[in-house]
Design a protein around this motif. Sequence first.
Motif, PDB file in Angstrom:
ATOM      1  N   LEU A  71      15.172  26.306  23.312  1.00 21.55           N
ATOM      2  CA  LEU A  71      14.700  25.034  23.863  1.00 21.55           C
ATOM      3  C   LEU A  71      13.191  25.056  24.111  1.00 21.55           C
ATOM      4  CD1 LEU A  71      17.551  24.317  26.434  1.00 21.55           C
ATOM      5  CD2 LEU A  71      17.211  23.227  24.204  1.00 21.55           C
ATOM      6  N   ILE A  72      12.699  26.159  24.608  1.00 20.30           N
ATOM      7  CA  ILE A  72      11.257  26.291  24.858  1.00 20.30           C
ATOM      8  C   ILE A  72      10.494  26.276  23.541  1.00 20.30           C
ATOM      9  CG2 ILE A  72       9.448  27.862  25.672  1.00 20.30           C
ATOM     10  CD1 ILE A  72      11.479  28.761  27.867  1.00 20.30           C
ATOM     11  N   LEU A  73      10.954  27.062  22.571  1.00 18.92           N
ATOM     12  CA  LEU A  73      10.280  27.109  21.274  1.00 18.92           C
ATOM     13  C   LEU A  73      10.261  25.730  20.622  1.00 18.92           C
ATOM     14  CD1 LEU A  73      11.711  30.487  19.909  1.00 18.92           C
ATOM     15  CD2 LEU A  73       9.389  30.071  20.785  1.00 18.92           C
ATOM     16  N   LYS A  74      11.379  25.032  20.662  1.00 22.77           N
ATOM     17  CA  LYS A  74      11.450  23.692  20.080  1.00 22.77           C
ATOM     18  C   LYS A  74      10.507  22.736  20.794  1.00 22.77           C
ATOM     19  CE  LYS A  74      12.755  20.168  17.729  1.00 22.77           C
ATOM     20  NZ  LYS A  74      12.091  19.934  16.449  1.00 22.77           N
ATOM     21  N   THR A  75      10.490  22.790  22.101  1.00 23.70           N
ATOM     22  CA  THR A  75       9.610  21.920  22.875  1.00 23.70           C
ATOM     23  C   THR A  75       8.148  22.160  22.512  1.00 23.70           C
ATOM     24  OG1 THR A  75      11.216  21.824  24.678  1.00 23.70           O
ATOM     25  CG2 THR A  75       8.943  21.254  25.222  1.00 23.70           C
ATOM     26  N   LEU A  76       7.774  23.422  22.381  1.00 26.29           N
ATOM     27  CA  LEU A  76       6.383  23.739  22.050  1.00 26.29           C
ATOM     28  C   LEU A  76       6.054  23.493  20.576  1.00 26.29           C
ATOM     29  CD1 LEU A  76       5.818  26.853  24.294  1.00 26.29           C
ATOM     30  CD2 LEU A  76       4.877  24.554  24.579  1.00 26.29           C
ATOM     31  N   SER A  77       7.072  23.307  19.746  1.00 23.67           N
ATOM     32  CA  SER A  77       6.794  22.980  18.341  1.00 23.67           C
ATOM     33  C   SER A  77       6.176  21.584  18.232  1.00 23.67           C
ATOM     34  CB  SER A  77       8.070  23.068  17.494  1.00 23.67           C
ATOM     35  OG  SER A  77       8.932  21.974  17.756  1.00 23.67           O
ATOM     36  N   GLU A  78       6.316  20.795  19.285  1.00 19.21           N
ATOM     37  CA  GLU A  78       5.760  19.443  19.318  1.00 19.21           C
ATOM     38  C   GLU A  78       4.341  19.427  19.865  1.00 19.21           C
ATOM     39  OE1 GLU A  78       8.667  17.249  21.535  1.00 19.21           O
ATOM     40  OE2 GLU A  78      10.270  17.847  20.175  1.00 19.21           O
ATOM     41  N   GLY A  79       3.854  20.570  20.337  1.00 23.20           N
ATOM     42  CA  GLY A  79       2.487  20.665  20.837  1.00 23.20           C
ATOM     43  C   GLY A  79       2.407  21.515  22.079  1.00 23.20           C
ATOM     44  N   PRO A  80       1.196  21.989  22.412  1.00 26.54           N
ATOM     45  CA  PRO A  80       1.008  22.862  23.572  1.00 26.54           C
ATOM     46  C   PRO A  80       1.313  22.154  24.894  1.00 26.54           C
ATOM     47  CG  PRO A  80      -1.048  22.612  22.306  1.00 26.54           C
ATOM     48  CD  PRO A  80      -0.036  21.716  21.693  1.00 26.54           C
ATOM     49  N   LEU A  81       1.848  22.923  25.830  1.00 25.04           N
ATOM     50  CA  LEU A  81       2.188  22.392  27.160  1.00 25.04           C
ATOM     51  C   LEU A  81       2.110  23.503  28.191  1.00 25.04           C
ATOM     52  CD1 LEU A  81       5.401  20.226  26.594  1.00 25.04           C
ATOM     53  CD2 LEU A  81       3.213  19.405  27.463  1.00 25.04           C
ATOM     54  N   HIS A  82       1.976  23.126  29.435  1.00 23.25           N
ATOM     55  CA  HIS A  82       2.080  24.059  30.552  1.00 23.25           C
ATOM     56  C   HIS A  82       3.540  24.107  30.993  1.00 23.25           C
ATOM     57  CE1 HIS A  82       2.173  20.482  33.143  1.00 23.25           C
ATOM     58  NE2 HIS A  82       1.178  20.034  32.382  1.00 23.25           N
ATOM     59  N   GLY A  83       3.869  25.067  31.835  1.00 21.84           N
ATOM     60  CA  GLY A  83       5.256  25.281  32.242  1.00 21.84           C
ATOM     61  C   GLY A  83       5.943  24.045  32.793  1.00 21.84           C
ATOM     62  N   TYR A  84       5.292  23.368  33.719  1.00 24.19           N
ATOM     63  CA  TYR A  84       5.899  22.171  34.298  1.00 24.19           C
ATOM     64  C   TYR A  84       6.149  21.115  33.220  1.00 24.19           C
ATOM     65  CZ  TYR A  84       6.546  17.948  37.052  1.00 24.19           C
ATOM     66  OH  TYR A  84       7.048  16.776  37.567  1.00 24.19           O
ATOM     67  N   GLY A  85       5.217  20.982  32.291  1.00 20.89           N
ATOM     68  CA  GLY A  85       5.377  20.012  31.199  1.00 20.89           C
ATOM     69  C   GLY A  85       6.544  20.361  30.297  1.00 20.89           C
ATOM     70  N   ILE A  86       6.752  21.653  30.072  1.00 23.64           N
ATOM     71  CA  ILE A  86       7.887  22.105  29.256  1.00 23.64           C
ATOM     72  C   ILE A  86       9.195  21.724  29.946  1.00 23.64           C
ATOM     73  CG2 ILE A  86       9.108  24.142  28.367  1.00 23.64           C
ATOM     74  CD1 ILE A  86       6.265  25.450  28.103  1.00 23.64           C
ATOM     75  N   ALA A  87       9.303  22.052  31.233  1.00 24.19           N
ATOM     76  CA  ALA A  87      10.520  21.735  31.990  1.00 24.19           C
ATOM     77  C   ALA A  87      10.769  20.232  32.009  1.00 24.19           C
ATOM     78  CB  ALA A  87      10.418  22.278  33.414  1.00 24.19           C
ATOM     79  N   LYS A  88       9.718  19.468  32.208  1.00 29.68           N
ATOM     80  CA  LYS A  88       9.836  18.013  32.267  1.00 29.68           C
ATOM     81  C   LYS A  88      10.280  17.437  30.915  1.00 29.68           C
ATOM     82  CE  LYS A  88       7.011  14.026  33.512  1.00 29.68           C
ATOM     83  NZ  LYS A  88       5.668  13.603  33.926  1.00 29.68           N
ATOM     84  N   ARG A  89       9.726  17.959  29.828  1.00 28.40           N
ATOM     85  CA  ARG A  89      10.097  17.457  28.503  1.00 28.40           C
ATOM     86  C   ARG A  89      11.546  17.810  28.156  1.00 28.40           C
ATOM     87  NH1 ARG A  89       5.904  18.076  23.849  1.00 28.40           N
ATOM     88  NH2 ARG A  89       4.886  16.516  25.143  1.00 28.40           N
TER      89      ARG A  89
END
Length: 109
Positions: free
Chosen positions: A14-32
């Motif tokens: 889930l984290i890898l997929k989320t970051l495949s859409e662009g860079p994010l900070h931890g809170y942004g990853i959790a929120k997405r």
Amino acid sequence: MSNSDIVSGTLDLLILKTLSEGPLHGYGIAKRIRSASADVLRIGDNVLYPALHRLADRGELSGRWGTTDSGREARIYRLTRKGRTRLDRESARWRERSEAALRILGGDA
């Protein structure tokens, strides 16, 4: 769904997929992840940050300090080439296994 319901390998995916859409900070990853799952998956700090560190230690993510949209300093993570390779491989495996489970459960895959 609670943190304990999310298997480590699934969280990584889930984290890898989320970051495949662009860079994010931890809170942004959790929120997405929470938003993309229609509020079903809620990733707490107690599992998110150890996973981010683990993925970075494996070379699947890189991180640098930066400023968020709100002006806060945070570590911004991005997917590396090694992370993209793992995402592609694990996504295919996950789809195969979930389709098999759906067949057993009587759903359409």
